[in-house]
Each structure stands twice: as C-alpha cells, then as structure tokens.
Motif scaffolding. Structure first.
Motif, PDB file in Angstrom:
ATOM      1  N   LEU A 236       0.633  -1.175  -0.289  1.00 57.09           N
ATOM      2  CA  LEU A 236      -0.060   0.007   0.472  1.00 57.09           C
ATOM      3  C   LEU A 236       0.581   0.985   0.529  1.00 57.09           C
ATOM      4  O   LEU A 236       0.321   2.294  -0.993  1.00 57.09           O
ATOM      5  CB  LEU A 236      -1.258   0.143   1.729  1.00 57.09           C
ATOM      6  N   LYS A 237       2.387   1.211   0.488  1.00 56.98           N
ATOM      7  CA  LYS A 237       2.799   2.106   0.851  1.00 56.98           C
ATOM      8  C   LYS A 237       3.420   2.507  -0.540  1.00 56.98           C
ATOM      9  O   LYS A 237       3.422   3.773  -1.067  1.00 56.98           O
ATOM     10  CB  LYS A 237       4.100   1.717   1.775  1.00 56.98           C
ATOM     11  N   LEU A 238       4.476   1.432  -0.934  1.00 59.91           N
ATOM     12  CA  LEU A 238       4.228   1.685  -2.834  1.00 59.91           C
ATOM     13  C   LEU A 238       3.224   2.236  -3.852  1.00 59.91           C
ATOM     14  O   LEU A 238       3.652   2.312  -4.627  1.00 59.91           O
ATOM     15  CB  LEU A 238       4.716  -0.136  -2.711  1.00 59.91           C
ATOM     16  N   GLY A 239       1.824   2.458  -3.469  1.00 65.83           N
ATOM     17  CA  GLY A 239       1.140   2.691  -4.061  1.00 65.83           C
ATOM     18  C   GLY A 239       0.422   1.799  -4.982  1.00 65.83           C
ATOM     19  O   GLY A 239      -0.852   2.277  -6.121  1.00 65.83           O
ATOM     20  N   PHE A 240       0.601  -0.144  -4.227  1.00 61.07           N
ATOM     21  CA  PHE A 240      -0.839  -0.391  -4.957  1.00 61.07           C
ATOM     22  C   PHE A 240      -2.074  -0.587  -4.991  1.00 61.07           C
ATOM     23  O   PHE A 240      -2.392  -0.571  -3.904  1.00 61.07           O
ATOM     24  CB  PHE A 240       0.413  -1.966  -4.176  1.00 61.07           C
ATOM     25  N   SER A 241      -2.925  -0.235  -6.494  1.00 66.65           N
ATOM     26  CA  SER A 241      -4.410  -0.166  -5.421  1.00 66.65           C
ATOM     27  C   SER A 241      -4.958  -1.644  -5.303  1.00 66.65           C
ATOM     28  O   SER A 241      -4.501  -3.297  -5.709  1.00 66.65           O
ATOM     29  CB  SER A 241      -4.269   0.019  -7.352  1.00 66.65           C
ATOM     30  N   LYS A 242      -5.715  -1.503  -4.654  1.00 61.00           N
ATOM     31  CA  LYS A 242      -6.537  -2.227  -3.761  1.00 61.00           C
ATOM     32  C   LYS A 242      -6.586  -3.716  -4.923  1.00 61.00           C
ATOM     33  O   LYS A 242      -6.518  -4.868  -4.189  1.00 61.00           O
ATOM     34  CB  LYS A 242      -7.442  -2.076  -2.777  1.00 61.00           C
ATOM     35  N   ASP A 243      -7.162  -3.764  -5.976  1.00 57.52           N
ATOM     36  CA  ASP A 243      -7.805  -4.420  -6.742  1.00 57.52           C
ATOM     37  C   ASP A 243      -6.439  -5.451  -7.528  1.00 57.52           C
ATOM     38  O   ASP A 243      -6.909  -6.354  -7.864  1.00 57.52           O
ATOM     39  CB  ASP A 243      -8.897  -4.330  -7.297  1.00 57.52           C
ATOM     40  N   ARG A 244      -5.361  -4.959  -7.193  1.00 59.28           N
ATOM     41  CA  ARG A 244      -4.471  -5.123  -8.027  1.00 59.28           C
ATOM     42  C   ARG A 244      -3.826  -6.185  -6.549  1.00 59.28           C
ATOM     43  O   ARG A 244      -2.643  -6.832  -7.365  1.00 59.28           O
ATOM     44  CB  ARG A 244      -3.138  -4.188  -8.315  1.00 59.28           C
ATOM     45  N   ILE A 245      -4.081  -5.978  -5.962  1.00 59.25           N
ATOM     46  CA  ILE A 245      -3.620  -7.115  -4.845  1.00 59.25           C
ATOM     47  C   ILE A 245      -4.023  -8.071  -4.637  1.00 59.25           C
ATOM     48  O   ILE A 245      -5.336  -8.225  -3.870  1.00 59.25           O
ATOM     49  CB  ILE A 245      -3.148  -6.505  -3.311  1.00 59.25           C
ATOM     50  N   LEU A 246      -3.525  -9.496  -4.532  1.00 60.57           N
ATOM     51  CA  LEU A 246      -4.632 -10.976  -4.086  1.00 60.57           C
ATOM     52  C   LEU A 246      -3.990 -11.823  -3.588  1.00 60.57           C
ATOM     53  O   LEU A 246      -2.641 -11.735  -3.203  1.00 60.57           O
ATOM     54  CB  LEU A 246      -4.084 -11.357  -5.909  1.00 60.57           C
ATOM     55  N   MET A 247      -5.590 -12.093  -2.589  1.00 57.80           N
ATOM     56  CA  MET A 247      -4.629 -13.172  -1.468  1.00 57.80           C
ATOM     57  C   MET A 247      -5.149 -13.739  -1.490  1.00 57.80           C
ATOM     58  O   MET A 247      -6.298 -14.602  -1.407  1.00 57.80           O
ATOM     59  CB  MET A 247      -5.077 -12.019  -0.403  1.00 57.80           C
ATOM     60  N   SER A 248      -4.347 -15.102  -1.215  1.00 61.37           N
ATOM     61  CA  SER A 248      -4.716 -16.316  -0.562  1.00 61.37           C
ATOM     62  C   SER A 248      -5.838 -16.990   0.696  1.00 61.37           C
ATOM     63  O   SER A 248      -4.146 -16.728   1.288  1.00 61.37           O
ATOM     64  CB  SER A 248      -4.033 -17.695  -0.985  1.00 61.37           C
ATOM     65  N   LEU A 249      -6.872 -16.964   0.819  1.00 56.56           N
ATOM     66  CA  LEU A 249      -7.191 -17.106   2.476  1.00 56.56           C
ATOM     67  C   LEU A 249      -8.073 -18.608   2.896  1.00 56.56           C
ATOM     68  O   LEU A 249      -8.285 -18.523   1.648  1.00 56.56           O
ATOM     69  CB  LEU A 249      -8.269 -15.271   2.407  1.00 56.56           C
ATOM     70  N   GLU A 250      -7.815 -19.349   4.117  1.00 55.40           N
ATOM     71  CA  GLU A 250      -7.821 -19.798   4.174  1.00 55.40           C
ATOM     72  C   GLU A 250      -8.987 -19.781   5.257  1.00 55.40           C
ATOM     73  O   GLU A 250      -9.047 -18.762   5.997  1.00 55.40           O
ATOM     74  CB  GLU A 250      -7.276 -20.348   4.848  1.00 55.40           C
ATOM     75  N   ARG A 251     -10.462 -20.550   4.940  1.00 56.27           N
ATOM     76  CA  ARG A 251     -11.700 -20.459   5.623  1.00 56.27           C
ATOM     77  C   ARG A 251     -11.437 -22.211   6.034  1.00 56.27           C
ATOM     78  O   ARG A 251     -11.194 -22.955   5.922  1.00 56.27           O
ATOM     79  CB  ARG A 251     -12.423 -20.345   5.986  1.00 56.27           C
ATOM     80  N   ARG A 252     -11.876 -22.836   7.512  1.00 56.28           N
ATOM     81  CA  ARG A 252     -12.319 -24.344   7.474  1.00 56.28           C
ATOM     82  C   ARG A 252     -13.408 -24.247   6.650  1.00 56.28           C
ATOM     83  O   ARG A 252     -14.495 -23.240   6.724  1.00 56.28           O
ATOM     84  CB  ARG A 252     -12.974 -24.180   9.190  1.00 56.28           C
ATOM     85  N   MET A 253     -13.351 -25.686   6.055  1.00 54.64           N
ATOM     86  CA  MET A 253     -14.448 -25.714   4.899  1.00 54.64           C
ATOM     87  C   MET A 253     -14.630 -27.429   4.792  1.00 54.64           C
ATOM     88  O   MET A 253     -14.104 -27.786   5.967  1.00 54.64           O
ATOM     89  CB  MET A 253     -13.743 -25.678   3.877  1.00 54.64           C
ATOM     90  N   LYS A 254     -16.153 -27.550   5.031  1.00 56.03           N
ATOM     91  CA  LYS A 254     -17.153 -28.840   4.737  1.00 56.03           C
ATOM     92  C   LYS A 254     -16.487 -29.194   3.743  1.00 56.03           C
ATOM     93  O   LYS A 254     -16.167 -30.208   3.180  1.00 56.03           O
ATOM     94  CB  LYS A 254     -17.765 -28.423   5.369  1.00 56.03           C
ATOM     95  N   CYS A 255     -17.766 -28.661   3.039  1.00 56.36           N
ATOM     96  CA  CYS A 255     -17.721 -29.712   1.513  1.00 56.36           C
ATOM     97  C   CYS A 255     -17.771 -29.033   0.387  1.00 56.36           C
ATOM     98  O   CYS A 255     -17.395 -29.668  -0.778  1.00 56.36           O
ATOM     99  CB  CYS A 255     -19.646 -29.294   0.981  1.00 56.36           C
ATOM    100  N   GLY A 256     -16.557 -27.989   0.204  1.00 51.52           N
ATOM    101  CA  GLY A 256     -16.130 -26.923  -0.581  1.00 51.52           C
ATOM    102  C   GLY A 256     -16.865 -26.643  -2.030  1.00 51.52           C
ATOM    103  O   GLY A 256     -16.678 -26.663  -2.441  1.00 51.52           O
TER     104      GLY A 256
END
Ligand SMILES: Cc1cc2nc3c(=O)[nH]c(=O)nc-3n(C[C@H](O)[C@H](O)[C@H](O)COP(=O)(O)OP(=O)(O)OC[C@H]3O[C@@H](n4cnc5c(N)ncnc54)[C@H](O)[C@@H]3O)c2cc1C
Ligand code: FES
Length: 290
Positions: free
Chosen positions: A237-257
């Motif tokens: 963010l400090k470097l000026g990346f726009s928020k929609d150009r930052i992609l994150m892989s996020l985990e949550r507990r899953m059952k069925c998928g």
C-alpha cells in the motif's frame, strides 16, 4: 474491470454424486521439510489424469478413506498435466493419516474448487509473488504456470521467506530459479544458523529493497501466515499498489467445498466458491476476512 470472482474458472470434474472422490495413487512422497511433505498423486483413471485441469490458486478436497477430508491447495501447475502435487503440513486427523500412507497407496480427490488466480486479468502485467512459510504451496503453482507461459507476463518477481534454510519449502527448486535471467527470485531466511545460506538473510519485507517494482503495472499475489499479510500489505500500500491489484489466498475451515454447507462463509461470500483468492479490496469489505 472484472472482479476475481467473475472470471470463469475450471469447474470440478463431476460424478453423479458431487461428493464422490476420484481415486488417485500416491506416486511419490518427497520429505521436503519435517512435517511438510510434497505428495505427487496420479488419478487411477488415465484419461482423467491427462484431462484434469485447473487454475493456479484452486484447491482440491483430499480424502483418506475412513478418516475424512481436508482442503489442500494444488501446488503443481496445469501446464504440467498428468500428476498433481500437493504440499501438506501435518497438523490433524486427515494430514496425520496421509503421513501414515506410503507410495502406491490410494487416496480420494475431488475438485478442483475455488476461483484461482485471475490469469486473464494478470496477462500482460508484471507479477509479484510474495510468500512466507506454507504460503508457497498455492503460489508455487502460479510460479511454474507463469514460467511455462512466459510470453503471457511481463516481469516476474518472486519473494519467499522462511525462518531458516532448513524450513524453506521447495528449497532446491527455488534456489535454481535465482540465476534465471527471465525472472527475479529473492529468497530470504530470518536467520541462518548454519552459515551456509547463499541468499538473503532478513525478514521478507526487506526484499522490497531489491525488487524494483512498478506498482501501476503489477499484480501482487500474496500468501502466508497472518504476519506476512500484515507487513507485506503495509509495504504494498505504501508503494502505491491499488487494492484491486493485490490478490490474497485466504483460508477458512471448510466442509463441503462446493458452496452447500456454509462452513466457510464470510459475510455474503463463500470462501470455497468466491475464494480462496480475494483482492485486498474484497477482503477489507468483508467482515473478519483478514
Ligand atoms: C483453500 C485451502 C487451501 C489449503 N491448502 C493447504 C495446503 O496446501 N497444505 C496444507 O498443509 N494445508 C492446507 N490447508 C489447510 C488444511 O486444510 C487444514 O490444515 C486442515 O484442517 C487439515 O486437516 P486435518 O484433518 O489434518 O486437521 P484438523 O484435524 O482439522 O486440525 C487442523 C488444526 O485445527 C485444529 N482444530 C481442529 N478442530 C478444530 C476446531 N473445531 N476448532 C478450532 N481448531 C480446530 C487442530 O488442533 C489443528 O491445529 C488449506 C486450507 C484451505 C481452506
Ligand atoms: S465449505 Fe461448504 S460452503 Fe464452503
């Protein structure tokens, strides 16, 4: 601009019962790091083995008969069909049961699930991949996809950090990327007790000093434990990346998928369907996403 969850994704290979896994043989077990092994799987059905495709960032549901299922990222690249590679950390019931299996034993696999990285949007841009620890598991698929489809991307910069050289996942493979001239591979460890590490020593965010990024033309793919998100996001963010150009892989507990059980819901989104890849913009607009 298309949002991550609007880009078409590969759909799971369906059977009459969507929860029924396909059988796959463990063809190799590589003990990369204690409690972090790389398993190579091949579907028993040869046609399925060759036709099974996916997008970097998607995951599968791995099942051990009589034990249960767990979501696991696909670490191999769809550009190398025939086998699937998964990097699994031993933490609980399913992963412990997997570690008791041997080469030639059979497991269940269903998927691929989730949205994966928005490759169409990223095409033509610079790509920064930043991972810490087990975060390399999903990003490794994107690294090899990008290198195997080199013409689709502009600059490729990989930053990966581990606590020490002995805990660096995919170490030999990643060290071999350091000398490539068609990408920048920055590997760092927090500390080097052995004194033999030939790459960087320092926390992952210090790699920004070597990356020479051009934020307006770069997509950043970030994955790792919470501390990685905190400091990497701060720097992006400090470097000026726009928020929609930052992609994150996020985990949550899953059952069925597959968007049925609701276990993975965050606000009005299901992580198994609309994720696990979210833009930073999505993440800050969903309650408790990060
Ligand atoms: C999209 C996605 C991708 C993933 N990719 C990978 C990957 O590539 N590699 C990998 O190793 N892991 C990955 N994971 C994480 C993996 O799915 C989990 O670690 C999974 O729980 C392992 O299953 P298990 O049965 O072995 O562990 P579990 O028995 O489910 O235990 C996992 C951990 O949760 C704790 N726990 C168990 N039950 C509860 C509970 N009810 N409440 C709170 N804590 C509990 C346990 O003590 C343990 O620390 C991914 C997860 C997601 C959602
Ligand atoms: S895991 Fe069941 S809805 Fe996502």
């Amino acid at each position: 601009m298309l949002q991550v969850d609007e880009v078409p994704v590969y759909q799971p290979v369906l059977t009459a019962n969507p929860y029924q896994p396909h059988l796959a043989r463990i063809v190799r077990i590589y003990k990369m790091v204690p409690d972090n092994y790389l398993f190579t799987l091949r579907f028993l059905d040869d046609d399925l083995a060759m036709s099974f495709t996916y997008r970097p960032g998607q995951f599968l549901m791995l099942s051990i008969p009589g034990v249960g299922e767990a979501p696991i990222s696909i670490s191999s690249s769809p550009s190398r069909p025939g086998v699937l590679e998964i990097c699994v950390r031993r933490v609980g019931r399913v992963t412990n049961a997997l570690y008791r299996l041997k080469t030639n034993d059979v497991v269940g696999v269903r998927g691929p699930y989730g949205n994966g990285f928005p490759i169409e949007q990223m095409t033509g841009s610079d790509v920064l991949l930043a991972a810490g620890g087990l975060g390399m598991a999903p990003l490794r698929s994107l690294v090899w996809y990008a290198l195997d489809n080199r013409e689709k991307f502009n600059r490729i910069v990989l930053m990966y950090g581990a606590k020490n050289p002995g805990e660096m996942l995919f170490r030999e493979e990643l060290v071999s990327l350091v000398d490539r001239t068609d990408m920048t591979c920055l590997l760092t460890v927090d500390a080097d007790p052995t004194g033999t590490w030939q790459n960087h020593v320092g926390l992952l965010p210090t790699m920004f000093d070597h990356a020479e990024l051009d934020p307006p033309r770069t997509y950043a793919a970030v994955c790792g434990p919470p501390v990685v998100y905190k400091y990497i996001l701060e720097r992006l963010l400090k470097l000026g990346f726009s928020k929609d150009r930052i992609l994150m892989s996020l985990e949550r507990r899953m059952k069925c998928g597959v968007g049925k059980c609701g276990h993975c819901s965050v606000g009005y989104k299901y992580t198994c369907l609309h994720g696990p890849i979210f833009t930073y913009w999505d993440a800050i607009n969903l309650p408790e996403m990060i």
